[in-house]
Design an enzyme around this catalytic site. Structure first.
Site, mmCIF file in Angstrom:
data_model
loop_
_atom_site.group_PDB
_atom_site.id
_atom_site.type_symbol
_atom_site.label_atom_id
_atom_site.label_comp_id
_atom_site.label_asym_id
_atom_site.label_seq_id
_atom_site.Cartn_x
_atom_site.Cartn_y
_atom_site.Cartn_z
ATOM 1 N N GLU A 32 -17.316 4.111 -1.379
ATOM 2 C CA GLU A 32 -16.816 5.089 -2.347
ATOM 3 C C GLU A 32 -17.958 5.930 -2.907
ATOM 4 O OE1 GLU A 32 -12.846 2.962 -4.186
ATOM 5 O OE2 GLU A 32 -14.798 2.349 -4.976
ATOM 6 N N GLU A 86 -11.257 -4.319 -0.154
ATOM 7 C CA GLU A 86 -10.603 -4.721 -1.406
ATOM 8 C C GLU A 86 -9.227 -5.329 -1.169
ATOM 9 O OE1 GLU A 86 -13.559 -1.554 -2.765
ATOM 10 O OE2 GLU A 86 -12.369 -2.007 -0.976
#
Length: 261
Positions: free
Chosen positions: A112, A132
Site C-alpha cells: 500500500e 490481510e
C-alpha cells in the site's frame, strides 16, 4: 532527518528515504510518525523536488505493519501520525514526485505504501502480496486504490486470495513501471529522480493535484476547473515566472531554467 529506523539523505533537490528496521523493515507507530514528519518536511521544503522511498537490505522493501509491535500491545487503530500509515498515503498537498524503489518483499501495508508513490521501480527479485484476507482483515487502502491502478478483476483476485505475485506479473498488469537487476535499482531510481528534479516543479505540482483531485470527478467538471484555474497549483503555475521562462526558452531554442516560482 535521520534516525536508526529511517535513514534520509539529500542529494541536491532529491531526498532519499530508506526504511531501516531489521530484519524486515516493518513499520510500527513510532516509525510511521517519523515517516510522516519526513514527508511533511519534504513537501514543505522548496529546495526539495523529488523523493525516493526504498528499504534497507536486499530482501525486504516493507511488509507493512509491525506484528511484533502489535503483539506487544500497540493498537493498530492508534496514531500513525501525519499522512497516515507510512506518512505518505494520506498526506495532504504532497504535489511533488515520489519514486518507490522496491528492493524486495512488499506486502500488506508495504505494498500500500509503494502504490502511494507516483512511480514504482522494482528489483527483479521483488515479490508482492496483500495477505490481510488470510488474517480476517481488510487491506483498506489497497481496496480503494488497487482497482484503479490495475484491471479490476485482477485487483479483486489479489485482494480476495492474498496470493503472492512476482515483479514480472506486477509489470504485466502495470503495477510497476520497470523491472531492474537488484544491483542497478537505486542507480536507475536516482537517474530518474535527477531527471525529474531538473524539470518544471510547478507543472509537476499541477499534474499531481489534478490527477488526485479529478480521480472521482466527471471529465468535463475536472476540465472546467483546470481551464478556470480553480486548482491552486494551476493558478500558481499560470501566474509564475516559470511559465514565462518556458515560453522564452522555447522561442530562444534553449533549455529552460526552472526556479519553481
Amino acid at each position: 532527518m535521520t534516525s536508526s529506523n529511517v535513514l534520509t539523505e539529500r542529494r541536491g533537490a532529491v531526498l532519499e528515504v530508506t526504511l531501516n528496521r531489521p530484519k524486515a523493515n516493518a513499520i510500527d507507530m513510532a516509525t510511521s510518525r517519523e515517516l510522516g514528519e519526513i514527508f511533511t518536511e519534504f513537501r514543505d521544503d522548496p529546495e526539495l523536488r523529488v523523493a525516493i522511498l526504498t528499504g534497507a537490505g536486499e530482501k525486504f522493501f516493507c511488509p507493512g505493519w509491525d506484528l511484533k509491535a502489535a503483539a506487544s500491545g500497540e493498537d493498530a487503530d492508534g496514531d500513525y501520525g501525519k499522512g497516515g500509515f507510512g506518512g505518505l498515503q494520506e498526506l495532504r498537498g504532497l504535489n511533488k514526485p515520489v519514486i518507490a524503489a522496491v528492493n524486495g518483499i512488499a506486502c500488506g501495508g508495504g505494498l500500500e505504501l509503494a502504490i502511494s508513490a507516483d512511480i514504482i521501480l522494482a528489483a527483479d527479485h521483488a515479490t508482492f502480496a496483500l495477505p490481510e484476507i488470510k488474517s480476517g482483515t481488510v487491506a483498506d487502502a489497497a481496496t480503494l486504490k488497487l482497482p484503479k491502478r490495475i484491471p479490476y478483476h485482477i485487483a479483486m483476485e489479489l485482494l480476495y486470495t492474498g496470493r503472492w505475485f512476482d515483479a514480472e506479473e506486477a509489470h504485466r498488469w502495470g503495477l510497476v513501471n520497470r523491472i531492474l537487476p537488484a544491483a542497478g535499482l537505486m542507480e536507475e531510481a536516482r537517474k530518474m529522480a535527477d531527471e525529474l528534479a531538473a524539470g518544471p516543479p510547478l507543472v509537476f505540482a499541477a499534474i499531481k493535484e489534478i490527477a488526485r483531485e479529478a480521480e472521482d470527478m466527471k471529465f468535463q467538471d475536472a476540465l472546467n476547473r483546470i481551464t478556470r484555474s480553480q486548482f491552486e497549483t494551476v493558478e500558481r503555475l499560470y501566474r509564475s515566472e516559470d511559465q514565462k521562462e518556458g515560453a522564452r526558452a522555447f522561442a530562444e531554442k534553449r533549455d529552460p531554467v526552472w526556479k519553481g516560482r
